[in-house]
Design a protein around this motif. Sequence first.
Motif, PDB file in Angstrom:
ATOM      1  N   ALA A   1      19.514 -50.164  76.113  1.00  0.00           N
ATOM      2  CA  ALA A   1      19.138 -50.636  77.454  1.00  0.00           C
ATOM      3  C   ALA A   1      17.709 -51.151  77.493  1.00  0.00           C
ATOM      4  O   ALA A   1      17.406 -52.124  78.201  1.00  0.00           O
TER       5      ALA A   1
ATOM      6  N   GLU B   1      29.236 -45.216  76.887  1.00  0.00           N
ATOM      7  CA  GLU B   1      28.115 -45.396  77.815  1.00  0.00           C
ATOM      8  C   GLU B   1      27.528 -46.793  77.703  1.00  0.00           C
ATOM      9  O   GLU B   1      27.214 -47.432  78.707  1.00  0.00           O
TER      10      GLU B   1
ATOM     11  N   MET C   1      27.634 -49.797  80.619  1.00  0.00           N
ATOM     12  CA  MET C   1      26.384 -50.429  81.034  1.00  0.00           C
ATOM     13  C   MET C   1      26.435 -51.937  80.785  1.00  0.00           C
ATOM     14  O   MET C   1      26.052 -52.742  81.644  1.00  0.00           O
TER      15      MET C   1
END
Length: 386
Positions: free
Chosen positions: A150, A177, A181
């Motif tokens: 991220a 995850e 995202m």
Amino acid sequence: MSDLSHIQRIRQEMPATTSHIYFNAGTFGPLPGCVLQAMQAHLQHEYSDGRIGPAAWEITSAIRDNARRSVARLLNADAGEIALTDNTGEGMNIISYGINWREGDEAITTNHEHFNALGPLYQIRDRFGVVIRFADIGPVGDRPVLQAVADLITPHTRLIVLSHVLWTTGAVLNISEVCHMAREAGIPVLIDGAQSAGAIPIDVKALDVDFYAIPMQKWLCGPDGTGALYVRHESQNYVTPTYVGYISVKHEEGVEWELEDRAQRFEFSGRQPASLAGQAAVLKWLEETVGYEWLFTRISSLNAYAYSALKTVPGLTMLTPTPGASGLLSFTLEGRDEKEVVKQLCDMHNIYIRSIPSLKSLRVSTGFYNTEEEIDTLVQVLKEME
């Protein structure tokens, strides 16, 4: 049937597991007899009856369809989302090259990827001016991957490339995850499943992944030159096929030129039907005779057993962060050259493992066909090694 008798029957079907102490499924898994029989039967058919005739195309098409359906069940996918490939690397190339890259675009990967993932990225970097950003997930892959990835996302990010299980240490990344995202950001995710397929349960729907490339010759114990690529229906338009052949397009009256609607559009003609027959045969054997649930539990429990046993070896430092998470264990031996250890184990003790050059470590693969006694033998040999 008891676990002991089940393992004995499995090992009888895999002669290489009794000829050697075979701890290297992460490179090549041992072949079961069903693969040999299926490939021989198809080659005998071609030898006796030829490769043309009214039924030839129907037979080959049925073999392909069977292989796709078998892979789909393994991954919890639809058969139309499966393209047959030669290996993991082909799947990684199909997706990496299939994106319409422009200079200044960016791709994100990690500092633990195999060359099958990195090679295509380096090529598109050199050819199109794409920037590769490396997410640092720590020296053994134990840092949270979500935050590492991220932090690198920008408006120019076009693709995220990750392994599900790291080939270096066996660490399992929380790819779901990252996929969730990335979905919100409109960025496709490509997963290298070389060390996960056949070693841990995979549910591509639950993972919410766009693309997932797998081999057959490792944990799935299939023939060389077979593999698959999962392409999520809704993600298919992210990618254009780099090469196209007879099998990639529709053959319908009134249609001059149109790609297949399914993932089959990414397949190329000329794949060896005997190998595909072997691919389908081993997946059927693993699913119906060995049992996927039993197989995954067995690999995990052996891995945890080996983790604890190996830690008793003086001078051994375990690099794998979590026991039983996958089928791989990576470690170093103080004062020992890893390549020499691999050679000595093979030449003097008939034990097959491998080294990881980037970490100067040793890697053990705990296959579903291995035994606790074999692990004990490896540990004892390492303790006595000079």
